[in-house]
Design a protein around this motif. Structure first.
Motif, mmCIF file in Angstrom:
data_model
loop_
_atom_site.group_PDB
_atom_site.id
_atom_site.type_symbol
_atom_site.label_atom_id
_atom_site.label_comp_id
_atom_site.label_asym_id
_atom_site.label_seq_id
_atom_site.Cartn_x
_atom_site.Cartn_y
_atom_site.Cartn_z
ATOM 1 N N ILE A 150 0.838 -1.206 0.000
ATOM 2 C CA ILE A 150 0.000 0.000 0.000
ATOM 3 C C ILE A 150 0.872 1.256 0.000
ATOM 4 C CG2 ILE A 150 -2.069 -1.035 1.001
ATOM 5 C CD1 ILE A 150 -1.133 -0.142 3.756
ATOM 6 N N GLY A 151 2.159 1.084 -0.361
ATOM 7 C CA GLY A 151 3.039 2.244 -0.511
ATOM 8 C C GLY A 151 3.765 2.665 0.745
ATOM 9 N N ARG A 152 3.671 1.871 1.807
ATOM 10 C CA ARG A 152 4.365 2.192 3.057
ATOM 11 C C ARG A 152 5.721 1.474 3.107
ATOM 12 N NH1 ARG A 152 0.780 5.426 3.149
ATOM 13 N NH2 ARG A 152 -0.946 5.583 4.613
ATOM 14 N N ILE A 153 6.702 2.134 3.721
ATOM 15 C CA ILE A 153 8.013 1.515 3.943
ATOM 16 C C ILE A 153 8.167 1.311 5.452
ATOM 17 C CG2 ILE A 153 10.501 1.808 3.733
ATOM 18 C CD1 ILE A 153 9.921 3.536 1.231
ATOM 19 N N TYR A 154 8.515 0.097 5.842
ATOM 20 C CA TYR A 154 8.630 -0.261 7.260
ATOM 21 C C TYR A 154 10.104 -0.495 7.577
ATOM 22 C CZ TYR A 154 3.701 -1.369 6.362
ATOM 23 O OH TYR A 154 2.378 -1.316 5.985
ATOM 24 N N THR A 155 10.610 0.140 8.637
ATOM 25 C CA THR A 155 12.017 -0.032 9.002
ATOM 26 C C THR A 155 12.148 -0.398 10.478
ATOM 27 O OG1 THR A 155 12.253 2.343 9.493
ATOM 28 C CG2 THR A 155 12.826 1.613 7.265
#
Length: 519
Positions: A294-299
């Motif tokens: 959904i276009g999110r980046i998780y770090t």
């Protein structure tokens, strides 16, 4: 003189105890309970399938319900689709407020005996299809290929097929292997220090490698040729890579996220070879990066936090803080469909770019849809011995805290169907959890050294784990039992991957040899 029979073998004793257990379960259903009316409901759409049907309680087992649902849908008896069933109770059934009960063996044991519903009412059973294909457990080493001069630190199969695999090593090279013939294809030279991470683009045409020399390099996965120079910008080594999911890429412009020990994540425009954005906000080494559908980046970081970023703007949307030590690894419930894009078990690849994007979009939506909403869940593993399950779109607080490991948790993975979570820890154990509510399912015991990585088969029925004890082990997810023990490596096994088509397992470690396993 009478012949004395030998004592039963361990396998015979286990089979006998399993038969006794199954018989005992069957005997638990009392006689004379009559019938109950069952209405099947599709879990993803919420729509009813057929009308309510009267089912004798004595025969309301999962297997019989599966046969009944297939006949209502008009499926060919020879091509029956396996289903998983759950019941949504009107009142909470466990301490955390959850009202969902999995029907494990039969309706009486799961729903009626606990008093969640009476035989007078219609039971609405939610169903979720399992994989229509079946992956066989790998049982033998088909190739042990020498080539690397130092330990193998990373391995990954191409999303297109099980024929191509990449490895990264401490000898400063990455290599591409032909897994059908068990031979090396290309040696990717250019890095000046250890290659810590390898990652194929979702369409399988590019391979990205991250190294201790602080650079990322992108290669043509067919020819092994370096595309341009190294991507420079990080001031410390690269810890993790993630490609932008295929269905949200701009056509012909794939982007790549790289996480580093320098506390930043950089987003690269791969064709133009330039930095598009720098995600800075973490106060410690970024250990893992994931790019969601959904276009999110998780770090995840050694500063104990997880941050969620907007993939277009680069702004930090959320910070998830619950761990009390380094966060080592992240996994998304949609990882498998993001990794494989438009490649599925049929092997049919759409002809045009638009059709490929559309198919990747449909596969993502199907995997992420739950109760008519797109849901992307996140699981995090930490040195504080715990795992947290998150649904960041709805809350910055975790859904569940998964307790049980006695030492650091190194690796977590969602099953491709999104139903299970597997975790590998330094306490020598692999644990299985329910991905919906984080409930503990089983401890997979067998390793006698730390477990470094684990990987699910494409049909979610099997799990392979790699350990310090030099072995791989294949587990049956449904029973929690060991399916296959795979000795062969001469030293610790650092990396393992199960090919997306389910045909092969690739592993590498301290003994410098790549091993390819098949059934």
């Amino acid at each position: 003189m009478a012949t004395v029979l030998p004592p039963p073998s361990k396998r015979q004793r286990l089979d006998a105890s399993e038969r006794v257990r199954v018989q005992a379960e069957h005997d638990e259903i009392p006689d004379g309970l009559g019938s109950v009316r069952v209405q099947f409901v599709d879990q993803s759409t919420g729509g009813e399938t057929g009308s309510a049907i009267s089912v004798p309680l004595a025969n309301a087992t999962v297997k019989n319900l599966e046969i009944l649902l297939n006949s209502i849908q008009g499926n060919d008896p020879n091509e029956r689709i396996p289903y998983r069933f759950s019941f949504h109770s009107p009142k909470p059934v466990v301490e955390d407020g959850s009202n969902v009960v999995d029907v494990v063996s039969d309706l009486y044991t799961s729903v009626l005996r606990p008093g969640l519903q009476s035989t007078e009412e219609i039971i609405n059973l939610r169903f979720t299809p399992q994989a229509v294909f079946r992956v066989r457990a790998v049982s033998r080493c088909s190739a042990s290929v020498a080539g690397h001069n130092e330990a193998i630190l990373a391995t990954a199969f191409s999303p297109t097929s099980s024929a191509i695999m990449a490895t990264g090593s401490g000898d400063n090279t990455a290599r591409l292997w032909d897994c059908d013939t068990g031979t090396p294809l290309h040696t990717l030279k250019g890095h000046t220090s250890w290659v810590l991470v390898v990652s194929f683009s979702p369409d399988g045409t590019l391979l990205a490698t991250g190294s201790m020399d602080n650079t990322v390099r992108v290669w043509n996965s067919k020819t092994g040729e370096l595309l341009g120079g190294p991507l420079k910008g990080h001031s410390k080594w690269i810890t993790s890579l993630a490609w932008e999911p295929f269905h949200i890429q701009s056509p012909g412009k794939p982007r790549l996220a790289s996480a580093s020990k320098d506390s930043t994540v950089r987003i690269w425009d791969v064709p133009l070879r330039r930095i598009e954005m720098v995600l800075s906000g973490h106060k410690g080494s970024v250990t893992c990066v994931r790019w969601g559908g959904i276009g999110r980046i998780y770090t995840a970081s050694q500063d104990k936090s997880i941050k969620i970023w907007d993939g277009m703007q680069g702004s930090c949307l959320q910070t998830l803080a619950a761990h009390s030590h380094w966060v080592n690894h992240l996994a998304l419930s949609t990882d498998f469909v993001i990794r494989t894009a438009y490649h599925d078990h049929t092997g049919q690849i759409p002809a045009t770019q638009a059709e490929r994007t559309n198919k990747a979009q449909q596969r993502f939506r199907k995997a992420a849809t739950f109760n008519q909403a797109i849901v992307e869940r996140l699981v995090s593993a930490s040195d504080d011995n715990t795992i947290f399950l998150w649904e960041p779109a709805t809350s910055s607080k975790p859904i569940a805290r998964l307790l049980g490991h006695q030492r650091q948790v190194n690796h977590v993975a969602f099953s491709p169907d999104g139903a299970y979570i597997a975790s590998a820890g330094y306490d020598n154990h692999v644990k299985l959890w329910n991905a919906r509510d984080g409930k503990f399912i089983a401890t997979l015991r067998g390793h006698v050294g730390a477990v470094y990585q684990c990987s699910f088969s494409a049909d979610s029925r099997l799990l392979v784990s790699a350990s310090k004890d030099t072995t791989l082990k294949v587990w049956d997810v449904r029973t929690g039992k060991l399916s296959m023990d795979l000795p062969g490596h001469q030293d610790e096994v650092y990396a393992v991957d199960w090919s997306p088509d389910g045909q092969k397992v690739g592993s590498g470690g301290k003994d410098k040899a790549v091993r390819i396993w098949r059934h």
